[in-house]
Design an enzyme around this catalytic site. Sequence first.
Site, PDB file in Angstrom:
ATOM      1  N   CYS A  41       0.802  -1.231   0.000  1.00 33.37           N
ATOM      2  CA  CYS A  41       0.000   0.000   0.000  1.00 33.37           C
ATOM      3  C   CYS A  41       0.836   1.285   0.000  1.00 33.37           C
ATOM      4  O   CYS A  41       0.448   2.289  -0.608  1.00 33.37           O
ATOM      5  CB  CYS A  41      -0.922   0.048   1.216  1.00 33.37           C
ATOM      6  SG  CYS A  41      -1.684  -1.531   1.631  1.00 33.37           S
ATOM      7  N   CYS A  44       1.751   3.751  -3.116  1.00 36.45           N
ATOM      8  CA  CYS A  44       0.752   4.677  -3.674  1.00 36.45           C
ATOM      9  C   CYS A  44       0.170   5.622  -2.623  1.00 36.45           C
ATOM     10  O   CYS A  44      -0.128   6.770  -2.918  1.00 36.45           O
ATOM     11  CB  CYS A  44      -0.381   3.887  -4.331  1.00 36.45           C
ATOM     12  SG  CYS A  44       0.165   3.017  -5.807  1.00 36.45           S
ATOM     13  N   HIS A  45      -0.044   5.109  -1.385  1.00 37.37           N
ATOM     14  CA  HIS A  45      -0.756   5.931  -0.393  1.00 37.37           C
ATOM     15  C   HIS A  45       0.177   6.647   0.579  1.00 37.37           C
ATOM     16  O   HIS A  45      -0.278   7.519   1.314  1.00 37.37           O
ATOM     17  CB  HIS A  45      -1.733   5.048   0.395  1.00 37.37           C
ATOM     18  CG  HIS A  45      -2.771   4.384  -0.470  1.00 37.37           C
ATOM     19  ND1 HIS A  45      -3.911   5.024  -0.894  1.00 37.37           N
ATOM     20  CD2 HIS A  45      -2.814   3.143  -1.017  1.00 37.37           C
ATOM     21  CE1 HIS A  45      -4.633   4.193  -1.648  1.00 37.37           C
ATOM     22  NE2 HIS A  45      -3.983   3.045  -1.749  1.00 37.37           N
ATOM     23  N   MET A  83      -6.137   0.592  -8.424  1.00 34.33           N
ATOM     24  CA  MET A  83      -5.687  -0.259  -7.307  1.00 34.33           C
ATOM     25  C   MET A  83      -6.029  -1.722  -7.569  1.00 34.33           C
ATOM     26  O   MET A  83      -7.169  -2.043  -7.895  1.00 34.33           O
ATOM     27  CB  MET A  83      -6.362   0.213  -6.024  1.00 34.33           C
ATOM     28  CG  MET A  83      -6.017  -0.643  -4.829  1.00 34.33           C
ATOM     29  SD  MET A  83      -6.753   0.036  -3.349  1.00 34.33           S
ATOM     30  CE  MET A  83      -7.361  -1.441  -2.563  1.00 34.33           C
ATOM     31  N   HIS A 326       5.746  11.589 -10.874  1.00 35.95           N
ATOM     32  CA  HIS A 326       6.013  10.146 -10.796  1.00 35.95           C
ATOM     33  C   HIS A 326       7.123   9.748 -11.767  1.00 35.95           C
ATOM     34  O   HIS A 326       8.278  10.047 -11.527  1.00 35.95           O
ATOM     35  CB  HIS A 326       4.706   9.388 -11.028  1.00 35.95           C
ATOM     36  CG  HIS A 326       4.783   7.957 -10.647  1.00 35.95           C
ATOM     37  ND1 HIS A 326       4.836   7.530  -9.350  1.00 35.95           N
ATOM     38  CD2 HIS A 326       4.833   6.837 -11.395  1.00 35.95           C
ATOM     39  CE1 HIS A 326       4.931   6.209  -9.307  1.00 35.95           C
ATOM     40  NE2 HIS A 326       4.930   5.759 -10.555  1.00 35.95           N
ATOM     41  N   HIS A 368       0.995   7.428 -16.990  1.00 33.19           N
ATOM     42  CA  HIS A 368       2.068   6.571 -16.463  1.00 33.19           C
ATOM     43  C   HIS A 368       2.953   6.184 -17.644  1.00 33.19           C
ATOM     44  O   HIS A 368       2.726   5.156 -18.294  1.00 33.19           O
ATOM     45  CB  HIS A 368       1.469   5.333 -15.782  1.00 33.19           C
ATOM     46  CG  HIS A 368       2.479   4.555 -14.999  1.00 33.19           C
ATOM     47  ND1 HIS A 368       3.393   3.703 -15.600  1.00 33.19           N
ATOM     48  CD2 HIS A 368       2.751   4.505 -13.671  1.00 33.19           C
ATOM     49  CE1 HIS A 368       4.152   3.167 -14.658  1.00 33.19           C
ATOM     50  NE2 HIS A 368       3.790   3.641 -13.478  1.00 33.19           N
TER      51      HIS A 368
HETATM   52 FE1  DHE Z   1       7.334   1.447 -10.494  1.00 34.48          FE
HETATM   53  C1  DHE Z   1       9.609   2.960 -12.587  1.00 34.48           C
HETATM   54  C2  DHE Z   1       7.413   4.143  -8.463  1.00 34.48           C
HETATM   55  C3  DHE Z   1       4.575   0.252  -8.876  1.00 34.48           C
HETATM   56  C4  DHE Z   1       7.660  -1.495 -12.131  1.00 34.48           C
HETATM   57  N1  DHE Z   1       8.331   3.233 -10.513  1.00 34.48           N
HETATM   58  C5  DHE Z   1       9.201   3.671 -11.488  1.00 34.48           C
HETATM   59  C6  DHE Z   1       9.634   5.001 -11.139  1.00 34.48           C
HETATM   60  C7  DHE Z   1       9.024   5.331  -9.972  1.00 34.48           C
HETATM   61  C8  DHE Z   1       8.195   4.221  -9.587  1.00 34.48           C
HETATM   62  C9  DHE Z   1       9.173   6.621  -9.197  1.00 34.48           C
HETATM   63  C10 DHE Z   1      10.596   5.864 -11.959  1.00 34.48           C
HETATM   64  C11 DHE Z   1      12.037   5.577 -11.608  1.00 34.48           C
HETATM   65  C12 DHE Z   1      13.000   6.423 -12.446  1.00 34.48           C
HETATM   66  O1  DHE Z   1      12.827   6.507 -13.657  1.00 34.48           O
HETATM   67  O2  DHE Z   1      13.940   6.986 -11.872  1.00 34.48           O
HETATM   68  N2  DHE Z   1       6.176   2.101  -8.949  1.00 34.48           N
HETATM   69  C13 DHE Z   1       6.401   3.219  -8.239  1.00 34.48           C
HETATM   70  C14 DHE Z   1       5.435   3.348  -7.190  1.00 34.48           C
HETATM   71  O3  DHE Z   1       5.424   4.222  -6.287  1.00 34.48           O
HETATM   72  C15 DHE Z   1       4.387   2.335  -7.433  1.00 34.48           C
HETATM   73  C16 DHE Z   1       3.184   3.025  -8.062  1.00 34.48           C
HETATM   74  C17 DHE Z   1       3.835   1.660  -6.234  1.00 34.48           C
HETATM   75  C18 DHE Z   1       4.825   0.941  -5.411  1.00 34.48           C
HETATM   76  O4  DHE Z   1       4.472   0.537  -4.316  1.00 34.48           O
HETATM   77  O5  DHE Z   1       5.964   0.747  -5.820  1.00 34.48           O
HETATM   78  C19 DHE Z   1       5.084   1.462  -8.463  1.00 34.48           C
HETATM   79  N3  DHE Z   1       6.284  -0.315 -10.513  1.00 34.48           N
HETATM   80  C20 DHE Z   1       5.194  -0.597  -9.780  1.00 34.48           C
HETATM   81  C21 DHE Z   1       4.714  -1.938 -10.022  1.00 34.48           C
HETATM   82  O6  DHE Z   1       3.708  -2.471  -9.492  1.00 34.48           O
HETATM   83  C22 DHE Z   1       5.621  -2.563 -11.037  1.00 34.48           C
HETATM   84  C23 DHE Z   1       4.842  -2.892 -12.309  1.00 34.48           C
HETATM   85  C24 DHE Z   1       6.284  -3.833 -10.523  1.00 34.48           C
HETATM   86  C25 DHE Z   1       7.035  -3.634  -9.255  1.00 34.48           C
HETATM   87  O7  DHE Z   1       8.248  -3.659  -9.302  1.00 34.48           O
HETATM   88  O8  DHE Z   1       6.415  -3.438  -8.210  1.00 34.48           O
HETATM   89  C26 DHE Z   1       6.604  -1.416 -11.260  1.00 34.48           C
HETATM   90  N4  DHE Z   1       8.426   0.854 -12.077  1.00 34.48           N
HETATM   91  C27 DHE Z   1       8.445  -0.426 -12.562  1.00 34.48           C
HETATM   92  C28 DHE Z   1       9.405  -0.493 -13.642  1.00 34.48           C
HETATM   93  C29 DHE Z   1       9.947   0.792 -13.792  1.00 34.48           C
HETATM   94  C30 DHE Z   1       9.324   1.615 -12.792  1.00 34.48           C
HETATM   95  C31 DHE Z   1       9.712  -1.744 -14.474  1.00 34.48           C
HETATM   96  C32 DHE Z   1      11.011   1.263 -14.801  1.00 34.48           C
HETATM   97  C33 DHE Z   1      10.394   1.479 -16.144  1.00 34.48           C
HETATM   98  C34 DHE Z   1      11.416   1.886 -17.181  1.00 34.48           C
HETATM   99  O9  DHE Z   1      11.338   1.370 -18.309  1.00 34.48           O
HETATM  100  O10 DHE Z   1      12.279   2.712 -16.866  1.00 34.48           O
END
Ligand code: DHE
Length: 539
Positions: A41, A44-45, A83, A326, A368
């Site tokens: 959680c 996001c929250h 969510m 984000h 996103h």
């Molecule tokens: Fe991510 C990138 C935050 C959920 C997979 N994710 C990012 C970035 C942020 C972020 C700030 C950018 C980083 C950068 O470029 O410097 N992600 C978050 C969250 O806060 C969120 C919404 C909820 C959480 O609890 O983490 C979240 N993210 C996810 C997922 O559920 C994903 C699909 C699987 C996982 O790992 O939990 C996921 N996020 C990714 C991936 C990237 C990413 C694969 C990089 C993408 C790219 O091609 O650069």
Amino acid sequence: MRWSKAIWVGILAAALGALAFAQGLTPEQMEEAKQIYFQQCAGCHGVLRKGATGKNLEPDKLKEAGKTEDYLKAIITNGFGGMPAWGKLGILTPEQIDLMAKFLLSPVPEPPPWTFEDIKNNWKVYVPVNQRPTKPETTRNWQNFFGVILRDMGQVAIVDGDTKELVKILPTGYATHILRSSKDGRYFYVIGRDGKAEIIDLWSKEPTLVAEAKVCLDARSIDTSKYEGYEGKYAVVGCYWPSNFVVLDGQTLEPLKMVSTEGYVQSTGEFLRENRVASIVSSHFSPEWILNIKEGGQTWLVDYANIDLKGKPLNVRMIDTERFLHDGGWALDKRYFLVAANTAKKIVVIDAKTGEFVASIPVGDKPHPGRGANWVHPEYGPVWATGHIKDNKIAVIGTDPKGHPEYAWKVVKMIETPYPGNLFIKTHPKSPWLIVDFPVAPTPEANATLCAWQKDDLEKDPICWQVPGALEKKARMVHIEFNKDGTEFWVSAWGNVNTSTFIVVYDAQTLKEKARITGDWVITPTGKFNVYNTANDIY
Ligand code: DHE
């Protein structure tokens, strides 16, 4: 009388315990709920539950709004907006959902601190710099390696992009989130949800973990210094909790500087302890990082030229942009950086050359982009695109103020997608296709689907297909990555921790399946990063 820290901590714990009992939670249940909240959680929250990508979940606010335990249980079970349906997906049991509904109506527990001393005490160099190879020792085509995150295994798999063989699996840490490459591609920099950063050396005979540091308790972003003369000198980690950024030595990860991002929301004056660092990119125009401060809605330009010199000023320029920043990426020219302000439903544009805030572009609900997708459109010129979590739309934005000023920083085309719930889109200069996933769409059929649009004719209907085998594995197709020469793209089948799945490889011209990477090690694959494309910002 001076009271020791231990006495204070004991009193605080007892007080929290009493509060928890008041809500009918035992200390053990409270611990379990805190763990679940952190894992599912907080991203996001927020740990303080003030809301960001997700809604505010402070107990008083929930109670004021009439959100009862039963209401919360229904939302946690069935999902809402972007969510996930934690219950329906089988991620949380009915007992855990019951616990979480009670927890949300209990006082917010104080998250623990993590100091500079803690980072120093949790920093390890496995291979000193002078013992690392001075040229590649591997005989493989390391520039076409893919670093594949095995999320729930806490691992990164290095896969040979030429042969599709597994080269090595490295332990990285809880819920590894992203990889970024050094400018020359030699090192992968890793960051996980547990705030652990690592360096993987791809020049060794086999990929090797050479350094690690636990930089914070929760993090999502990492990058390095890429400006000429500073290549690989520093790394920077953007922390969620505690809210700060930490500069590290780029070769060893020795912590050098910690800068808090706690601060004020400029529009309201509200003070934020939780003011998290979201995406980071490294400028090609000056020794600067662009850091996106989520809750405060600021983009910080951090000058790293003097960062570890005593007595020299730390130059951070703070630009008020939009709230809840984000993820984002460069436009084709790598001068303009575009980042999603997901609750504001906007894309913010920053000029890395002048350091100016260029535009704030209204798009759809919860943009996103990942890093977005760039190509040259026959009419609009260079464009960048983002998908959306809540809308079934892709916004295509003009990014060429000089050559195509009439389209610059405008949505030139809003493409309808068959589903909402997109997380990542990707293309490559050599592929005619823009590829789109739907991992957070509301149905398993949508989660198993990929779509491709023809980049030069966005009016044409897309080609969409359900990936065979994904539904059976209860997997969501997620995150697209091209190989070095742009002839194929890879997509992960993201299943659960008990099932091995696959990574599917498609021909980047015909969209035909070419290969499947399988094996008992392919568990919860998510992001994949091709060395050459990541080092050169090709997306
Ligand atoms: Fe991510 C990138 C935050 C959920 C997979 N994710 C990012 C970035 C942020 C972020 C700030 C950018 C980083 C950068 O470029 O410097 N992600 C978050 C969250 O806060 C969120 C919404 C909820 C959480 O609890 O983490 C979240 N993210 C996810 C997922 O559920 C994903 C699909 C699987 C996982 O790992 O939990 C996921 N996020 C990714 C991936 C990237 C990413 C694969 C990089 C993408 C790219 O091609 O650069």
